[in-house]
Structure formats: structure tokens, C-alpha cells
Design an enzyme around this catalytic site. Structure first.
Site, mmCIF file in Angstrom:
data_model
loop_
_atom_site.group_PDB
_atom_site.id
_atom_site.type_symbol
_atom_site.label_atom_id
_atom_site.label_comp_id
_atom_site.label_asym_id
_atom_site.label_seq_id
_atom_site.Cartn_x
_atom_site.Cartn_y
_atom_site.Cartn_z
ATOM 1 N N HIS A 1 0.896 -1.434 0.441
ATOM 2 C CA HIS A 1 -0.013 -0.082 -0.120
ATOM 3 C C HIS A 1 1.116 1.286 0.148
ATOM 4 O O HIS A 1 0.558 2.489 -0.678
ATOM 5 C CB HIS A 1 -0.928 0.134 1.025
ATOM 6 C CG HIS A 1 -0.629 -0.152 2.055
ATOM 7 N ND1 HIS A 1 0.141 -0.946 3.218
ATOM 8 C CD2 HIS A 1 -0.053 1.278 3.447
ATOM 9 C CE1 HIS A 1 0.600 -0.062 4.250
ATOM 10 N NE2 HIS A 1 0.068 1.197 4.843
ATOM 11 N N ASP B 1 1.522 -8.123 2.285
ATOM 12 C CA ASP B 1 1.710 -6.173 2.043
ATOM 13 C C ASP B 1 2.899 -5.477 1.786
ATOM 14 O O ASP B 1 3.511 -5.277 3.123
ATOM 15 C CB ASP B 1 0.900 -5.429 3.164
ATOM 16 C CG ASP B 1 0.577 -4.000 2.408
ATOM 17 O OD1 ASP B 1 0.932 -4.021 1.849
ATOM 18 O OD2 ASP B 1 -0.667 -3.494 3.685
ATOM 19 N N SER C 1 4.016 1.890 8.407
ATOM 20 C CA SER C 1 3.693 1.033 7.384
ATOM 21 C C SER C 1 5.224 1.095 6.605
ATOM 22 O O SER C 1 5.510 1.802 6.009
ATOM 23 C CB SER C 1 2.345 1.166 7.158
ATOM 24 O OG SER C 1 1.442 1.895 7.430
#
Length: 712
Positions: A82, A219, A644
Site C-alpha cells: 500500500h 502487504d 507502514s
């Protein structure tokens, strides 16, 4: 007493161990945590973790909103799927949809441009400049005067640091303005997309599983940094060569088990651990409900406006993904505040602190009264700012306002311009204005703005900026405005850069005219914000000095709120119990992917992945205890947005996972860290490597990385 605000804020008391995994620590603080790191099993010396020039910290990088790390000497960077989504979307079309199909460059020549918004920042130096920012500030300055003087000093420190286009410097505040550090970063401008799995792997579970556990999401993605042949950052060019990173992480496929220690390093965005109870109640009762309602409505408009056009859906995919993420986090915060009355917990802590403060305040007895007053003014202004955001919720209008403000600021000497509009910012402004073409459709923007104006009209008049109503277009006027504006054309939009203010005032473009008309009202709000911020910047540091002295007297750890700067946290692989009678284990496996499989997004399983799972082609990535390949795991590390893509390392500093999310029950950790239920969610590196080998056949990248495989 605490007359001086220049306290040794890194002081830690003997009770640190009681707060084990809480804390997003500045690297220089880690030597004071040596005993705690050893206790949980970290074998790396804390002194190494404190040195940005040494392994592993020298391998950590920022993407300007996400974290990442080098995993080869040739500038190969691993981060979340992402976090690279913008680059994936930028190169996707309905005919060649890398979002759905994934992407792999088998050779360097096949790597795709990440675009002007995809940048890599390598932190080179951090220095305390607190005294250069704060020394000699008169207590008689107004809020605006103080804010302007601090801003001028910060800009001077940045200008002194930035010697060329390759360097990006910043001077963020720590402890809400008690300390300032100057951070020097190498900014790499040529970044290319190397590999990303299908979003049916990289975003498996989508918004349904976002912030949920169990998760089965791969991810991850890979980027590569390129520089000129002289080794210095350069504008994108086919002549550029891979960046030779000073350091990179060794990847360990040996795996973890429950209770194992982990280190996590990255660039967490924002936390609010030191907010007052009144600020928590404002967020809980006013700000978050309004934000959730606005985003929900906006997403519905985007979905309706793009549903019958695949090309438009691709254009707004990244916008919708970002909005959905913010929405779920906001809803999680509201649910968390409802589940546990954090404001009431803070009331007790605040009352204890205030009693202590009054006994130790000396001549500073009016501090808390003054603090409460300026925070009340801040919250009142926030409501007007929220109304302004609704009234100006159009990408075309935002572009016009940016261009007009740039024209005005360029009439001033560079050092006197507002931050964000100096010459150093011009490339970023161009990049944003250019990036719009990948995420903009006039009719969709029109629908969003029309709905926003309707929402604005329903806001209590007392909460709207004075005089704004008369300046806004009617909903009926919008179709003609969008038809006649030329700002939707990228070349014509960029052509406004460099024009003087008079050209804007003479323009017949309806959005340029609207931007000019709104400017004075916007400046009234901005000036009000500067006055309040200046007063906050004067009072809050005194408050934080008192809080730090209070916590130190109790032997409690003291760390600054996250502010997008490099931090280290630590913890252990840990299960948790979200409610009575339910225990959630720390690992998920590939079998869970098939258990969730449906024939609809976001639970479609790619055929190659399904075959690999059904065929049990686990190889060296099989966990002996689990009997299969682990996908995601939980740890007790202290993380937030911006983490992240952060490297998750074992006790030896080897890469064992990537941080990408938190459990739903953990969302309120930005405000209050609850050790019992706060868990971060990570991609197990074994799943990433297994998918690369068995599904996407990324053998070239597996060979490029240094991977430690488990002993047979």
C-alpha cells in the site's frame, strides 16, 4: 521547580521495565534502555542502534509517509504494497492493470518510473538545535509574533543545511515544542517500481480486513533508488544508475515463534499521548464524528460517480483506498473511546499531575489556567477550519489556491515566504499538480464538490468562518465552472506557475477567480491559526517540561510523541485477548487464505497462489511448529501510521517481517497505550519470500538479496 524548559527529557527511571513495550524512542535514547532490550532477548548492543551511521539503522529510509529499508547494495528497497500503491496505480491502465495482475521487472531495464511523488529519504544526521530555535524569545511577544520568529529561525536552520537539491532538511518539534532537532536527509528523486504482487495478495481482505485479526495479507512491494553516475541524487533519467546504499538488511527466513523479541524501526507519523482530557473529549465528541461522516459521504459520491467507468475507477483507486483507511481508523478510535473511557483515565492522571504541578510550580502557578484557555481557543478555531475544508473540497479549487498563493509568496524574498512556498518547495508543488492527472476526473470532482457544499450549508452558522458564505459558488453554478475551467489540463495548470498575482486577478477561469475571491478569508483563518499556534508553542513546552519532571519523579519512561522522524520500538511476538473468553494467537497461515476465499473482491485468491497452497509447496519456508507457511504475525511493538513498511527485525538485527497494520482494538494507542491489547500486525518475511518464489517467480530479486535460510 522547573524554571528551565531545557530539561534532559531522555531521563528514564527504574520503573521502565514495567512499561516494557510502550515507547517510540529516538535512536539516541536507546542506550538508556540497554537492560530492557537485553531482558527481552535483543542481542544487538543498544549503542549500535543509537548510531545512524551503523547497521542496522543506516539501512532505514523514509518514503515521506511510509517507512522502508534497503535490502541490497544496489538500492533495492522493500516496503508495503500500500506504500507503493501510487506508483503501481500510476503505471496501470484498464488494459494493463498492475493493481490486479501485479508487476515484476525481471531486469533493471524493465523497472517502471515511480513518478514525481515517489521519493526516498535517507537520514544522514540528527542534531539538537533547541537553543537556536528558542533562546531569547521574549515572553511579551504575541502569539503571531512568536510563531513568525520561530518559523524564521527554523527556515534559517533549514537553508543553512540544504546545500543542494540532493539534501532535504527539516526542523521538527519534539515534546510539543520543548525540543527541536535538525534532520538532514539525502533525497533520492529517481525511484522505480521493481515488484509488487497482485493486490489479491498485497491487499487480500481489503477494507473489510483492514485493522482486523486474523489477517492473511502479503502487504509488500519493492522499489529501487537510482542516482546519477556521480553517485548523487539526480532527476529521473535513463542514464542513472542504482544507488549504492551504505548498508542493507540481511533477510532471515529462519522465522520467529511466540515470545521471541523483535525490534522495529521506521518513521511513525503522529501520536497524541500527551493530550489533555479536554482535547480527548473534543476529538471523541466533535472532530472524529464529523470526520467520519464527511469521509463516508465522500466515498459514496466517488463510488457512484465512477462505478460504470473502469478507467475512472482506476484513477480514484488510490484516493478511495486512502480515504477508506482514514475512515476505518477514525471509526476504530470512536469505538475504542466508547469501549474504554480514555478521557476518564486521563482525568485521574491529569488531576494527580495538577496537584503535583501546583506544589512544584514556584512562580509558574498560572501555567495550567493559561494552558486550558489557549486549548479552548484552539478547539473553537478547529471547528471553523473543518467548515472551511468542506467549503473548499475540490481538487481543482485546491490547485487554483496553491497556484495563487505561490504567485503571492514569490513576490517576497525567499527567506520571508510562508513554509511550503519557498524555492525548495517548487518541485513538490509541480509534482502534486502533475500527479492530479492520475487521480482526477472533472465530473467526479464536480460531484464531490457539490456534495461538500451541501454539507457545508448544514453546518451551524456560528461554526462557519465569518463572511465565507457570500464568497462561495452555488451548486447550480458548478457545471458551468467545470466546463469552462482550463485547470483540468495538466499543461495549462502547470503554465500558471511563474505568473504574477495580477494575472490571476485578471483571469476569467472560474476556479482561478474563486481562489482569488477566497484568499482574504483564508488568510483570516490562517492568521488566527498562527496566533493560537504561537501561544500553544509558548505554553505547551512549559506544560511538557512539567509533565516530564512529574513522570521522571515517578520513574516512568519519557519519550516524545511521534512526528514522522526515525524511531525505534521493541516488543515480543504476542497473542492477545480482545474480550473475555477469546484468545487470538500470534500467527496466521496460508491455509487461512483459502478459508476466507470467495468469488468476490477482496477475497479472490489468484490461481497460482491457490495451487501452491493446495500443493503444499512450502519448501524451506515451512514453519516446523505450524507445519505450514506463516503469513502474518502479531507483536507488542508500539506503532502508528507512518510505520507502514517499517523493518521488523529479530534480536540480531535481521529482517523478519514488515509492519503494515494494527488490530482494531489497538487503534486508540495513538492516545493511550494499553499493553494488554495493543498489537501491531506484520507480514512474515517467510510468506513474502515464498510468494516471490512459488507464485511470482521473482528469482532475480531472491538472488539479489542476502537471505539466511533455516538449517536443515
Amino acid at each position: 521547580m522547573f524554571k528551565s524548559i531545557f530539561l534532559p527529557v531522555a531521563l528514564l527511571g527504574a520503573a521502565t521495565a514495567a512499561f516494557a513495550d510502550e515507547g517510540q524512542w529516538q535512536p539516541h535514547q536507546l542506550p538508556q534502555l540497554s537492560s530492557e532490550l537485553k531482558r527481552i532477548g535483543i542481542t544487538m548492543p543498544a549503542s549500535k542502534l543509537a548510531d545512524l551511521s551503523k547497521h542496522p539503522m543506516s539501512a532505514m529510509v523514509s518514503l515521506g509517509g511510509c517507512s522502508a529499508s534497503f535490502v541490497s547494495p544496489d538500492g533495492l528497497v522493500v516496503t508495503n504494497h500500500h506504500c507503493a500503491y501510487g506508483a503501481i496505480q500510476r503505471n496501470s491502465t484498464p488494459e494493463q492493470n498492475y493493481i490486479v495482475n501485479g508487476f515484476l521487472a525481471k531486469t533493471r531495464a524493465e523497472e517502471l518510473p515511480g513518478g514525481p511523488n515517489t521519493l526516498i529519504y535517507v537520514t544522514e544526521k540528527v542534531e539538537n538545535v533547541t537553543r537556536r530555535v528558542l533562546d531569547g524569545l521574549s515572553p511579551t511577544l504575541s502569539g503571531s509574533e512568536r510563531h513568525a520568529l520561530v518559523a524564521a529561525r527554523v527556515k534559517a536552520l533549514i537553508a543553512e543545511c540544504e546545500t543542494d537539491k540532493s539534501t532535504r532538511c527539516s526542523v521538527p518539534a519534539f515534546h510539543r515544542g520543548l525540543e527541536y532537532y535538525r534532520i538532514k536527509q539525502l533525497m533520492i528523486r529517481d525511484v522505480r517500481l521493481v515488484h509488487a504482487p497482485s493486490d489479491r495478495i498485497g491487499n487480500f481482505g481489503g477494507d473489510i480486513d483492514n485493522y482486523e485479526w486474523p489477517r492473511q495479507t502479503g502487504d509488500y512491494s519493492f522499489l529501487r533508488a537510482y542516482v546519477g553516475k556521480d553517485g548523487r541524487p539526480a532527476d529521473p533519467s535513463p542514464d542513472n544508475v542504482p544507488y549504492r546504499s551504505k548498508d542493507f538488511l540481511v533477510v532471515s527466513a529462519e522465522g520467529l515463534k511466540n515470545g521471541d523479541p523483535i525490534l522495529l524501526a521506521g518513521y511513525p507519523g503522529r501520536t497524541s499521548r500527551y493530550k489533555l482530557p479536554s482535547e480527548i473529549r473534543f476529538a471523541r465528541d466533535v472532530d472524529f464524528p464529523a470526520k467520519a461522516a464527511t469521509i463516508t459521504a465522500d466515498l459514496a459520491i466517488i463510488a457512484a460517480a465512477t462505478k460504470d467507468n473502469p478507467a475512472w475507477d482506476v484513477r480514484y483507486a488510490s484516493v478511495a483506498k486512502s480515504l477508506n483507511n482514514v475512515l476505518k481508523k477514525t471509526q476504530g478510535l470512536m469505538d475504542g473511546f466508547a469501549r474504554k473511557d480514555i478521557a476518564a483515565i486521563k482525568d485521574v492522571q491529569d488531576a494527580e499531575f495538577r496537584t503535583w504541578q501546583q506544589a512544584h510550580a514556584g512562580a509558574n502557578k498560572n501555567l495550567l489556567t493559561e494552558l486550558d484557555a489557549v486549548i479552548a481557543r484552539d478547539m473553537a478555531l478547529q471547528r471553523q477550519e473543518a467548515a472551511w475544508n468542506e467549503a473548499t473540497h475540490s481538487d481543482l479549487l485546491k490547485s487554483a489556491r496553491t497556484l495563487y498563493r505561490l504567485a503571492l509568496e514569490r513576490q517576497k524574498p525567499d527567506a520571508e515566504r510562508e513554509g511550503g512556498y519557498q524555492e525548495r518547495d517548487l518541485s513538490f508543488i509541480k509534482a502534486r499538480l502533475t500527479r492530479l492527472e492520475q487521480s482526477f476526473v472533472p465530473s467526479v470532482d464536480e460531484a464531490r464538490y457539490k456534495a461538500a457544499l451541501a454539507r457545508y450549508a448544514r453546518i451551524d452558522g456560528a461554526m462557519r468562518p465569518q463572511g465565507l458564505d457570500a464568497l462561495l459558488p452555488t451548486e447550480a453554478a458548478l457545471p458551468a465552472m467545470y466546463r469552462s475551467s482550463e485547470l483540468a489540463d495538466t499543461a495549462k495548470r502547470l503554465a500558471w506557475i511563474g505568473k504574477d498575482p495580477q494575472a490571476f486577478r485578471a483571469s476569467n477561469d472560474p476556479f482561478i477567480a474563486l481562489a482569488v475571491r477566497l484568499h482574504d478569508a483564508g488568510m483570516v483563518l490562517e492568521n488566527g491559526r498562527n496566533e493560537i499556534d504561537g501561544n500553544l508553542e509558548r505554553v505547551i513546552p512549559q506544560y511538557m517540561a512539567a509533565v516530564i519532571a512529574f513522570k521522571t519523579s515517578q520513574g516512568k519512561p519519557v519519550y516524545p510523541d511521534a512526528n514522522s522522524t526515525l524511531r525505534v520500538t521493541y516488543g515480543t511476538v504476542s497473542p492477545y485477548s480482545p474480550r473475555d473468553g477469546l484468545l487470538k494467537g500470534p500467527f496466521t497461515t496460508v491455509e487461512g487464505i483459502l478459508e476466507k476465499e470467495t468469488d468476490k473482491d477482496p477475497f479472490i485468491v489468484p490461481a497460482a497462489l491457490k495451487q501452491a497452497i493446495q500443493g503444499k509447496r512450502y519448501g524451506v519456508f515451512k514453519d516446523k511448529a505450524l507445519g505450514t507457511v506463516p503469513v502474518n504475525f502479531l507483536s507488542s511493538a508500539d506503532t502508528t501510521g507512518g510505520n507502514s513498511g517499517s523493518a521488523v527485525m529479530n534480536g540480531r538485527g535481521e529482517l523478519v517481517g514488515l509492519n503494515f497494520d494494527s488490530t482494531y482494538e489497538s487503534i486508540t494507542k495513538d492516545w493511550y497505550f494499553d499493553t494488554a491489547i495493543t498489537r501491531a500486525i506484520h507480514v512474515d518475511i517467510r510468506y513474502m519470500l515464498w510468494v516471490m518464489k512459488e507464485v511470482d517467480h521473482a528469482d532475480n530479486l531472491l538472488k539479489e538479496m542476502t537471505i539466511k535460510y533455516p538449517k536443515k
